[in-house]
Design an enzyme around this catalytic site. Structure first.
Site, short mmCIF file in Angstrom:
data_model
loop_
_atom_site.label_atom_id
_atom_site.label_comp_id
_atom_site.label_asym_id
_atom_site.label_seq_id
_atom_site.Cartn_x
_atom_site.Cartn_y
_atom_site.Cartn_z
N HIS A 73 52.34 21.67 31.85
CA HIS A 73 50.88 21.62 31.95
C HIS A 73 50.33 22.88 31.28
O HIS A 73 50.91 23.96 31.44
CB HIS A 73 50.43 21.54 33.42
CG HIS A 73 50.87 22.71 34.25
ND1 HIS A 73 51.58 22.61 35.42
CD2 HIS A 73 50.70 24.06 34.06
CE1 HIS A 73 51.81 23.80 35.91
NE2 HIS A 73 51.30 24.70 35.11
N HIS A 107 47.26 27.57 40.70
CA HIS A 107 47.14 28.82 39.92
C HIS A 107 46.00 29.70 40.40
O HIS A 107 45.37 30.40 39.61
CB HIS A 107 46.91 28.50 38.45
CG HIS A 107 48.01 27.74 37.78
ND1 HIS A 107 48.22 26.40 37.98
CD2 HIS A 107 48.96 28.14 36.91
CE1 HIS A 107 49.25 26.00 37.25
NE2 HIS A 107 49.72 27.03 36.59
N HIS A 110 58.06 29.71 29.47
CA HIS A 110 56.89 30.42 28.94
C HIS A 110 56.60 31.67 29.76
O HIS A 110 56.93 31.75 30.93
CB HIS A 110 55.65 29.54 28.82
CG HIS A 110 55.07 28.94 30.08
ND1 HIS A 110 55.74 28.09 30.90
CD2 HIS A 110 53.82 29.06 30.63
CE1 HIS A 110 54.94 27.68 31.90
NE2 HIS A 110 53.78 28.27 31.76
N GLU A 132 57.99 27.86 36.72
CA GLU A 132 57.37 26.59 37.15
C GLU A 132 58.34 25.42 37.03
O GLU A 132 58.08 24.34 37.58
CB GLU A 132 56.13 26.29 36.30
CG GLU A 132 54.98 27.25 36.52
CD GLU A 132 53.80 26.98 35.60
OE1 GLU A 132 52.71 27.51 35.84
OE2 GLU A 132 53.94 26.22 34.61
C1 DHB Z 1 49.44 28.22 29.91
C2 DHB Z 1 50.55 27.70 30.59
C3 DHB Z 1 50.48 27.46 31.97
O1 DHB Z 1 51.52 27.00 32.72
C4 DHB Z 1 49.30 27.70 32.66
O2 DHB Z 1 49.25 27.37 33.98
C5 DHB Z 1 48.20 28.23 31.99
C6 DHB Z 1 48.27 28.49 30.62
C7 DHB Z 1 49.49 28.44 28.43
O3 DHB Z 1 50.54 28.33 27.80
O4 DHB Z 1 48.41 28.69 27.86
FE FE Z 2 51.05 26.86 34.88
#
Ligand code: DHB
Ligand code: FE
Length: 279
Positions: free
Chosen positions: A12, A59, A193, A240
């Site tokens: 997401h 979040h 990420h 996550e």
């Molecule tokens: C991004 C990724 C995430 O999991 C999130 O919750 C908010 C932003 C991103 O890569 O921009």
């Molecule tokens: Fe996220």
């Protein structure tokens, strides 16, 4: 008794909401990502779920750092989306399935999981955007929802092994629900990420691909890692991927991959999508 048809796990990213809002599905940047969904939607058309149980991490919309449950289960009549500050379109409310919510809560507490129960709950991009990808352009969602929130935001986090066990317990609870409804389990987050700090932009393709493979052949493979190891391997937000483990835990032993997509990057994230069917 209720039946688990299978699962969908997906990354997401708030920017997906902006891309949907602006109709960018065919744009060269977005196409390899959006192309991952039509096969999943075709599978959903044959699977015909009535209810989705959605594992995701909030979040800071519904829970902030002052009150952070490790595991929370929604038991609300509906779940509203709210402006969480990304400028993404707000989606219609999601209808709850309170009978299943309370059955899950009773079963899980009966198995010694200490939960927070939420009779009111706002849902953020981690629930709304995967739903918008699975049922695009809808004014009225065709499925009811039970949200299950796992803390990945504030130290300390539950271990991968514990999260897998939560998924297994939720699988048992769904199968013991006195209902003929068809359930799909959805998990959203990951894959690798990192949004902040010295390693911002970090992505680990090798690990992500191994992890996706493991969900079919060796589903507890990632539970051997500590949270620290997983953050090192996948990034501070890559953790996550715990949602994928909970989801897989709910499915049981006999599974078949329906579809998989993996694309780097979408915003700052290695974007993965996977549909698995219970055999
Ligand atoms: C991004 C990724 C995430 O999991 C999130 O919750 C908010 C932003 C991103 O890569 O921009
Ligand atoms: Fe996220």
């Amino acid at each position: 008794m209720a039946h688990i048809i299978g699962s969908i796990t997906t990354s997401h990213v708030p920017a997906i909401g902006g891309a949907i809002g602006r109709g960018l599905q065919q744009d060269p940047y977005w196409k390899p990502f959006f192309d991952g969904y039509p096969p999943v939607r075709r599978w959903l058309e044959t699977a015909r779920p009535d209810v989705v149980v959605v594992f995701y991490n909030d979040h800071g919309l519904n829970f902030f750092l002052d009150k952070m449950p490790t595991f929370a289960v929604g038991a609300a009549p509906e779940y509203r989306n709210a402006d969480e500050g990304w400028g993404i379109p707000v989606l219609p409310p999601f209808p709850g399935e309170q009978d299943l919510s309370w059955h899950l809560i009773e079963s899980l507490v009966g198995e010694d999981f200490d939960l927070t129960t939420c009779q009111e709950m706002l849902v953020d991009h981690a629930l709304t955007l995967p739903m918008a990808l699975l049922w695009p352009g809808t004014d009225a969602w065709p499925v009811k929802v039970v949200p299950v929130v796992i803390n990945t935001v504030q130290y300390p986090l539950p271990s991968a092994a514990r999260v897998y066990k939560l998924g297994e317990a939720i699988g048992r609870a769904i199968r013991s629900w006195d209902s003929d409804q068809r359930v799909v389990v959805v998990g959203t987050g990951g894959l690798s990420h990192q949004l902040d700090g010295e390693r911002a932009g970090f992505i680990n393709k090798d690990f992500d691909l191994k992890f996706m493979d493991s969900l079919i052949g060796d589903p507890t493979w990632a539970t051997k890692y500590s949270i620290r190891d997983l953050v090192e391997l996948t990034g501070t937000q890559g953790i996550e991927l715990l949602m994928w483990l909970a989801t897989r835990g709910a499915l049981g032993d006999k599974v078949r991959q329906v579809h998989r997509n993996y694309h780097i990057p979408i915003s700052n994230t290695a974007a993965g999508t996977m549909a698995i069917e219970c055999r």
